[in-house]
Design a protein around this motif. Sequence first.
Motif, mmCIF file in Angstrom:
data_model
loop_
_atom_site.group_PDB
_atom_site.id
_atom_site.type_symbol
_atom_site.label_atom_id
_atom_site.label_comp_id
_atom_site.label_asym_id
_atom_site.label_seq_id
_atom_site.Cartn_x
_atom_site.Cartn_y
_atom_site.Cartn_z
ATOM 1 N N LEU A 85 0.808 -1.211 0.000
ATOM 2 C CA LEU A 85 0.000 0.000 0.000
ATOM 3 C C LEU A 85 0.846 1.268 0.000
ATOM 4 N N ASP A 86 2.024 1.210 0.603
ATOM 5 C CA ASP A 86 2.890 2.392 0.630
ATOM 6 C C ASP A 86 3.592 2.646 -0.699
ATOM 7 N N LEU A 87 3.907 1.565 -1.417
ATOM 8 C CA LEU A 87 4.758 1.705 -2.593
ATOM 9 C C LEU A 87 4.034 1.533 -3.926
ATOM 10 N N GLN A 88 2.750 1.188 -3.892
ATOM 11 C CA GLN A 88 1.980 0.997 -5.126
ATOM 12 C C GLN A 88 0.712 1.850 -5.054
ATOM 13 N N PRO A 89 0.807 3.142 -5.310
ATOM 14 C CA PRO A 89 -0.342 4.039 -5.184
ATOM 15 C C PRO A 89 -1.520 3.589 -6.042
ATOM 16 N N GLY A 90 -2.702 3.626 -5.442
ATOM 17 C CA GLY A 90 -3.919 3.361 -6.185
ATOM 18 C C GLY A 90 -4.376 1.920 -6.217
ATOM 19 N N VAL A 91 -3.574 0.982 -5.687
ATOM 20 C CA VAL A 91 -3.987 -0.417 -5.746
ATOM 21 C C VAL A 91 -4.991 -0.716 -4.631
ATOM 22 N N ARG A 92 -5.711 -1.804 -4.801
ATOM 23 C CA ARG A 92 -6.697 -2.240 -3.812
ATOM 24 C C ARG A 92 -6.319 -3.647 -3.367
ATOM 25 N N ALA A 93 -6.028 -3.798 -2.098
ATOM 26 C CA ALA A 93 -5.530 -5.066 -1.560
ATOM 27 C C ALA A 93 -6.680 -5.929 -1.078
ATOM 28 N N VAL A 94 -6.634 -7.206 -1.448
ATOM 29 C CA VAL A 94 -7.617 -8.195 -0.995
ATOM 30 C C VAL A 94 -6.855 -9.374 -0.404
ATOM 31 N N VAL A 95 -6.931 -9.554 0.898
ATOM 32 C CA VAL A 95 -6.276 -10.671 1.580
ATOM 33 C C VAL A 95 -7.290 -11.793 1.735
ATOM 34 N N ILE A 96 -6.937 -12.979 1.242
ATOM 35 C CA ILE A 96 -7.811 -14.143 1.380
ATOM 36 C C ILE A 96 -7.292 -15.002 2.519
ATOM 37 N N ASP A 97 -7.990 -14.974 3.649
ATOM 38 C CA ASP A 97 -7.586 -15.769 4.807
ATOM 39 C C ASP A 97 -8.223 -17.150 4.675
ATOM 40 N N PRO A 113 -15.581 -26.465 5.794
ATOM 41 C CA PRO A 113 -14.706 -27.354 5.013
ATOM 42 C C PRO A 113 -14.342 -26.809 3.621
ATOM 43 N N GLU A 114 -14.896 -25.635 3.233
ATOM 44 C CA GLU A 114 -14.590 -25.099 1.901
ATOM 45 C C GLU A 114 -13.151 -24.612 1.789
ATOM 46 N N ALA A 115 -12.579 -24.156 2.914
ATOM 47 C CA ALA A 115 -11.229 -23.596 2.894
ATOM 48 C C ALA A 115 -10.167 -24.692 2.831
ATOM 49 N N ARG A 116 -8.919 -24.243 2.634
ATOM 50 C CA ARG A 116 -7.749 -25.118 2.621
ATOM 51 C C ARG A 116 -7.826 -26.192 1.536
ATOM 52 N N ARG A 117 -8.283 -25.794 0.375
ATOM 53 C CA ARG A 117 -8.352 -26.719 -0.759
ATOM 54 C C ARG A 117 -7.361 -26.341 -1.856
ATOM 55 N N GLY A 118 -6.347 -25.581 -1.480
ATOM 56 C CA GLY A 118 -5.327 -25.201 -2.445
ATOM 57 C C GLY A 118 -5.350 -23.727 -2.760
ATOM 58 N N LYS A 119 -4.241 -23.260 -3.306
ATOM 59 C CA LYS A 119 -4.099 -21.841 -3.621
ATOM 60 C C LYS A 119 -5.081 -21.407 -4.701
ATOM 61 N N GLY A 120 -5.322 -22.284 -5.677
ATOM 62 C CA GLY A 120 -6.246 -21.935 -6.747
ATOM 63 C C GLY A 120 -7.629 -21.637 -6.227
ATOM 64 N N ALA A 121 -8.122 -22.468 -5.311
ATOM 65 C CA ALA A 121 -9.451 -22.256 -4.747
ATOM 66 C C ALA A 121 -9.517 -20.950 -3.962
ATOM 67 N N ALA A 122 -8.450 -20.629 -3.220
ATOM 68 C CA ALA A 122 -8.420 -19.379 -2.465
ATOM 69 C C ALA A 122 -8.444 -18.170 -3.403
ATOM 70 N N LEU A 123 -7.673 -18.240 -4.492
ATOM 71 C CA LEU A 123 -7.650 -17.133 -5.453
ATOM 72 C C LEU A 123 -9.014 -16.954 -6.113
ATOM 73 N N ASN A 124 -9.687 -18.045 -6.434
ATOM 74 C CA ASN A 124 -11.018 -17.941 -7.027
ATOM 75 C C ASN A 124 -12.002 -17.271 -6.071
ATOM 76 N N ALA A 125 -11.838 -17.536 -4.775
ATOM 77 C CA ALA A 125 -12.700 -16.885 -3.778
ATOM 78 C C ALA A 125 -12.439 -15.383 -3.747
ATOM 79 N N GLY A 126 -11.167 -14.995 -3.807
ATOM 80 C CA GLY A 126 -10.859 -13.568 -3.848
ATOM 81 C C GLY A 126 -11.352 -12.916 -5.122
ATOM 82 N N LEU A 127 -11.299 -13.650 -6.224
ATOM 83 C CA LEU A 127 -11.756 -13.104 -7.503
ATOM 84 C C LEU A 127 -13.248 -12.825 -7.488
ATOM 85 N N ARG A 128 -14.006 -13.622 -6.759
ATOM 86 C CA ARG A 128 -15.443 -13.368 -6.665
ATOM 87 C C ARG A 128 -15.717 -11.996 -6.070
#
Length: 426
Positions: A36-48, A75-90
């Motif tokens: 956030l400090d070094l990339q002005p204008g971006v929007r951060a989405v953390v997928i826990d 049980p939906e979580a912890r199914r791999g990085k791809g699944a987590a990224l798809n959740a963030g993409l939604r």
Amino acid sequence: MSAGAPVALPGNWAVFVLIPCLNEERVVANTVRCLLDLQPGVRAVVIDDASDDRTAALAEAAGAGRVEVVRRALPEARRGKGAALNAGLRLVRHRVRDEGLDPARVLVCVLDADGRLTPGAIARVAALFETPEVGGAQLAVRIRDRGHVALRFQDFEFWGLSAISQFGRVATGSVSMGGNGQFTRLSALDSVGEQPWSYSLTEDLDLGISLAVRGWTVTSTTGAYVSQQGLTSPRRLLRQRTRWHQGHMTAITRLPQLWTGPGIRRRARIELTGYLLIPYLITLPWSVVQQYLFLRLAQGGGPRLFALPPGPLWLQAVGGLGCYVLAFAGHLTVAAVYWRRTGDQPLWKTLAYSHALVLWMYVSFIAGWRAAGRMLTQRKGWAKTERTQEAPLAGAADPQVPAESLGEAVGAEGIAPGSRPGVTPS
């Protein structure tokens, strides 16, 4: 470019940065703060992804109201990085629809929980997407804290070996997508499907193939990079590389799509085919051939190609030098490129590391055969690699930051944007 002057995003671009996290409290705060400090204008989405620690809380605190956290539960979580990224993409798609943004002018960046981009990197990458056919871009990778021998070898791989091949692949528009510093146009992700990231062990490589099949170009730039932690534990390193090899080797099943997809360019089809065949045609066969050559040399024999010519001593010396250059030409070339790009160690030490790559190659050899064994036994499960605890950073002006994640792209590295034609193992 200086550490205090990040580059603002070009107009009409929106960039969402997805940071998938599973128990990343050791690193996530620094990552969010630097982003956030070094990339002005971006929007951060953390997928826990159902973390057991304070990952979500630390990410929110570091973002100070500028980060959204997607909380996944079992049980939906912890199914791999791809699944987590798809959740963030939604979430990203929801924001894009609500705000009436043009998906062709929206970029989705994937940043690992320990990833740090050089200042203004996202603005530089956005410029690549002004070309309409560019659907993806991958930044080169550096390893931080390179004082440890194992970390230096890993940096040598990423910043030397991988960089040469990746920047060369810009010409075919088939740069391999990596899991860290990965950028994709939202409209390109939409063309892949509702869930563009697969359940593959290397979901990044899989996405790159999917983009190519649909006619998108994937490129890179020398004007920015992403840094990350390396591994010093032999067990963890071998486990990581085995996963990479297994994901790469199982991607061979995508070959029919590469040759039947109507949108893929011919040069990208040929290049990607060769890339997918590397483990089968080079890594595994050479792991056997190299042992044979070493055995013959130990027995006093060896291939005739490397036999010294008969005659005076000076002729044998010239012949020996020729054999040496023939055997190590590739290593010397990579060493020269790495030394030129790095500038943080003397040339003699870089040359020493390049020769020691003969031994470092055994990591790939062992990982390749382990991956083959896992494929034969149909094993796909993986334990997450733990991060190393990082000291908290005060922000972009912290003295620890420029040394590893801010100024290297154009300062100590000696690289200016556009100075060379335009990157990570899969």
